[in-house]
Design a protein around this motif. Structure first.
Motif, PDB file in Angstrom:
ATOM      1  N   PRO A  66       0.845  -1.202   0.000  1.00 16.72           N
ATOM      2  CA  PRO A  66       0.000   0.000   0.000  1.00 16.72           C
ATOM      3  C   PRO A  66       0.881   1.253   0.000  1.00 16.72           C
ATOM      4  N   GLU A  67       0.806   2.029  -1.069  1.00 23.84           N
ATOM      5  CA  GLU A  67       1.697   3.178  -1.195  1.00 23.84           C
ATOM      6  C   GLU A  67       1.483   4.201  -0.083  1.00 23.84           C
ATOM      7  N   GLN A  68       0.250   4.324   0.395  1.00 23.14           N
ATOM      8  CA  GLN A  68      -0.001   5.306   1.447  1.00 23.14           C
ATOM      9  C   GLN A  68       0.699   4.918   2.742  1.00 23.14           C
ATOM     10  N   VAL A  69       0.887   3.615   2.975  1.00 21.61           N
ATOM     11  CA  VAL A  69       1.629   3.178   4.157  1.00 21.61           C
ATOM     12  C   VAL A  69       3.063   3.702   4.087  1.00 21.61           C
ATOM     13  N   VAL A  70       3.656   3.615   2.903  1.00 18.97           N
ATOM     14  CA  VAL A  70       5.030   4.107   2.739  1.00 18.97           C
ATOM     15  C   VAL A  70       5.067   5.624   2.894  1.00 18.97           C
ATOM     16  N   ARG A  71       4.100   6.308   2.305  1.00 18.09           N
ATOM     17  CA  ARG A  71       4.050   7.770   2.442  1.00 18.09           C
ATOM     18  C   ARG A  71       3.901   8.177   3.905  1.00 18.09           C
ATOM     19  N   ASP A  72       3.033   7.471   4.627  1.00 17.75           N
ATOM     20  CA  ASP A  72       2.835   7.805   6.044  1.00 17.75           C
ATOM     21  C   ASP A  72       4.104   7.542   6.845  1.00 17.75           C
ATOM     22  N   ALA A  73       4.827   6.477   6.499  1.00 19.55           N
ATOM     23  CA  ALA A  73       6.083   6.189   7.192  1.00 19.55           C
ATOM     24  C   ALA A  73       7.102   7.296   6.927  1.00 19.55           C
ATOM     25  N   ILE A  74       7.142   7.785   5.695  1.00 18.62           N
ATOM     26  CA  ILE A  74       8.045   8.898   5.375  1.00 18.62           C
ATOM     27  C   ILE A  74       7.620  10.147   6.132  1.00 18.62           C
ATOM     28  N   ALA A  75       6.313  10.380   6.238  1.00 17.23           N
ATOM     29  CA  ALA A  75       5.830  11.527   7.006  1.00 17.23           C
ATOM     30  C   ALA A  75       6.252  11.421   8.469  1.00 17.23           C
ATOM     31  N   ILE A  77      18.865  10.152  12.325  1.00 13.09           N
ATOM     32  CA  ILE A  77      17.703   9.976  13.205  1.00 13.09           C
ATOM     33  C   ILE A  77      16.445   9.747  12.372  1.00 13.09           C
ATOM     34  N   ALA A  78      16.281  10.527  11.301  1.00  6.02           N
ATOM     35  CA  ALA A  78      15.095  10.395  10.455  1.00  6.02           C
ATOM     36  C   ALA A  78      15.020   9.013   9.816  1.00  6.02           C
ATOM     37  N   VAL A  79      16.157   8.486   9.371  1.00 10.14           N
ATOM     38  CA  VAL A  79      16.177   7.155   8.762  1.00 10.14           C
ATOM     39  C   VAL A  79      15.810   6.090   9.799  1.00 10.14           C
ATOM     40  N   GLY A  80      16.313   6.230  11.022  1.00  8.18           N
ATOM     41  CA  GLY A  80      15.928   5.298  12.077  1.00  8.18           C
ATOM     42  C   GLY A  80      14.427   5.308  12.327  1.00  8.18           C
ATOM     43  N   MET A  81      13.846   6.500  12.325  1.00  4.63           N
ATOM     44  CA  MET A  81      12.396   6.598  12.517  1.00  4.63           C
ATOM     45  C   MET A  81      11.640   6.017  11.326  1.00  4.63           C
ATOM     46  N   LEU A  82      12.193   6.163  10.127  1.00  8.79           N
ATOM     47  CA  LEU A  82      11.560   5.581   8.943  1.00  8.79           C
ATOM     48  C   LEU A  82      11.539   4.061   9.025  1.00  8.79           C
ATOM     49  N   LEU A  83      12.673   3.461   9.388  1.00 12.70           N
ATOM     50  CA  LEU A  83      12.725   2.005   9.519  1.00 12.70           C
ATOM     51  C   LEU A  83      11.743   1.518  10.573  1.00 12.70           C
ATOM     52  N   SER A  84      11.644   2.242  11.678  1.00 11.02           N
ATOM     53  CA  SER A  84      10.711   1.858  12.742  1.00 11.02           C
ATOM     54  C   SER A  84       9.273   1.948  12.260  1.00 11.02           C
ATOM     55  N   ALA A  85       8.939   3.036  11.571  1.00  9.08           N
ATOM     56  CA  ALA A  85       7.568   3.228  11.095  1.00  9.08           C
ATOM     57  C   ALA A  85       7.190   2.156  10.076  1.00  9.08           C
ATOM     58  N   LEU A  86       8.104   1.828   9.185  1.00  9.31           N
ATOM     59  CA  LEU A  86       7.818   0.780   8.198  1.00  9.31           C
ATOM     60  C   LEU A  86       7.586  -0.563   8.875  1.00  9.31           C
ATOM     61  N   HIS A  87       8.454  -0.896   9.837  1.00 12.72           N
ATOM     62  CA  HIS A  87       8.315  -2.173  10.537  1.00 12.72           C
ATOM     63  C   HIS A  87       6.999  -2.239  11.308  1.00 12.72           C
ATOM     64  N   LEU A  88       6.678  -1.190  12.038  1.00 13.72           N
ATOM     65  CA  LEU A  88       5.459  -1.195  12.841  1.00 13.72           C
ATOM     66  C   LEU A  88       4.204  -1.182  11.969  1.00 13.72           C
ATOM     67  N   GLY A 104       4.036  -3.099   9.299  1.00 20.10           N
ATOM     68  CA  GLY A 104       3.948  -4.425   8.702  1.00 20.10           C
ATOM     69  C   GLY A 104       4.794  -4.635   7.469  1.00 20.10           C
ATOM     70  N   LEU A 105       5.698  -3.698   7.161  1.00 13.79           N
ATOM     71  CA  LEU A 105       6.548  -3.839   5.986  1.00 13.79           C
ATOM     72  C   LEU A 105       7.980  -4.144   6.395  1.00 13.79           C
ATOM     73  N   ALA A 106       8.724  -4.728   5.475  1.00 17.91           N
ATOM     74  CA  ALA A 106      10.127  -5.028   5.715  1.00 17.91           C
ATOM     75  C   ALA A 106      10.983  -4.030   4.950  1.00 17.91           C
ATOM     76  N   ALA A 107      12.203  -3.864   5.410  1.00 21.86           N
ATOM     77  CA  ALA A 107      13.087  -2.883   4.780  1.00 21.86           C
ATOM     78  C   ALA A 107      14.538  -3.297   4.976  1.00 21.86           C
ATOM     79  N   LEU A 108      15.383  -2.672   4.198  1.00 24.20           N
ATOM     80  CA  LEU A 108      16.827  -2.868   4.272  1.00 24.20           C
ATOM     81  C   LEU A 108      17.474  -1.521   4.045  1.00 24.20           C
ATOM     82  N   ILE A 109      18.454  -1.164   4.859  1.00 25.44           N
ATOM     83  CA  ILE A 109      19.196   0.068   4.604  1.00 25.44           C
ATOM     84  C   ILE A 109      20.479  -0.310   3.875  1.00 25.44           C
ATOM     85  N   HIS A 110      20.611   0.215   2.660  1.00 25.35           N
ATOM     86  CA  HIS A 110      21.730  -0.134   1.793  1.00 25.35           C
ATOM     87  C   HIS A 110      22.520   1.133   1.479  1.00 25.35           C
ATOM     88  N   THR A 111      23.838   1.063   1.625  1.00 25.71           N
ATOM     89  CA  THR A 111      24.681   2.234   1.410  1.00 25.71           C
ATOM     90  C   THR A 111      25.839   1.885   0.480  1.00 25.71           C
TER      91      THR A 111
END
Length: 236
Positions: free
Chosen positions: A60-69, A167-178, A180-187
């Motif tokens: 759901p794209e809105q889930v990702v948008r809300d996590a970014i917000a 800090i913002a990226v940490g909050m993004l990963l947390s929001a995505l996980h909570l 129900g989505l999975a993520a990976l931080i790649h650098t």
């Protein structure tokens, strides 16, 4: 009776503006409820894992948008909010990002990283092949803004950029996980190609690529153990 629609204030530069405080009176949560929420959050975050095998199923794209917000509510140096989140859904653009990232990764794994860094990565089972870039249905590419550019071309330096965006990226990963989505931080290093592929301005520097989606049915993760609380907490 007429209905009124709340208008969200739009951010404008505040450099040099006078201090204008406003009241802040959040509702205090009862201790029992606070304890219950903290315990549940600790349990949920303990389930978070970095995923490298993604399903191609759409999210759901809105889930990702809300996590970014949510990520964009992070504290930042002088409240300058020095971040840009680029949501990449186009398969061709994701293919180009993967191709460029794998090129840099091959150079790194073939010697640029050094044996000490390679030894640190070995328990994670990583290599130069980055299927997650194209398997995941979306990428969030995070850029840090080294300085702000006004409409008249004037520049203002940003402060504590690395800390703020981290800090913002940490909050993004947390929001995505909570959510129900999975993520990976790649650098991938270097990451200059991301600014070119995504046509970002010169004041932006790539910080991380974050594939977002659901774990694949055959997803596996390293059998790792996190440090316990008593290994990371010092109370004085």
């Amino acid at each position: 009776m007429s209905e009124t629609t709340a208008v969200t204030p739009q951010w404008t530069p505040t450099h040099g503006a006078p201090y204008q405080p406003v009241p802040y009176r959040p509702v205090r949560i009862a201790a029992e409820e606070s304890l219950a929420r903290a315990a549940r959050l600790r349990e949920r975050m303990g389930e978070r894992r970095t995923v490298r095998r993604f399903s191609a199923d759409p999210v759901p794209e809105q889930v990702v948008r809300d996590a970014i917000a949510c990520a964009a509510t992070a504290p930042s140096g002088a409240h300058q909010q020095p971040w840009t989140f680029v949501l990449v859904k186009d398969p061709e653009v994701r293919r180009r990002i993967r191709e460029a990232a794998e090129h840099e990764e091959r150079v790194s794994y073939d010697g640029r990283l050094g044996e000490e860094w390679l030894a640190a990565l070995r328990p994670l089972g990583t290599d130069a092949v980055k299927t997650h870039m194209t398997d995941a249905p979306a990428l969030v590419v995070v850029f840090q803004q080294r300085y702000w550019v006004g409409e008249d071309g004037a520049r203002r330096k940003h402060y504590y950029v690395d800390e703020s965006v981290g800090i913002a990226v940490g909050m993004l990963l947390s929001a995505l996980h909570l959510s129900g989505l999975a993520a990976l931080i790649h650098t991938p290093s270097p990451m200059r190609f991301l600014r070119e592929v995504l046509d970002r301005p010169e004041n932006e520097k790539a910080f991380a690529v974050i594939p977002v989606g659901y774990p694949a049915d055959d997803c596996q993760v390293p059998g790792l153990v996190r440090k316990s609380l008593d290994q990371v907490l010092v109370e004085i």
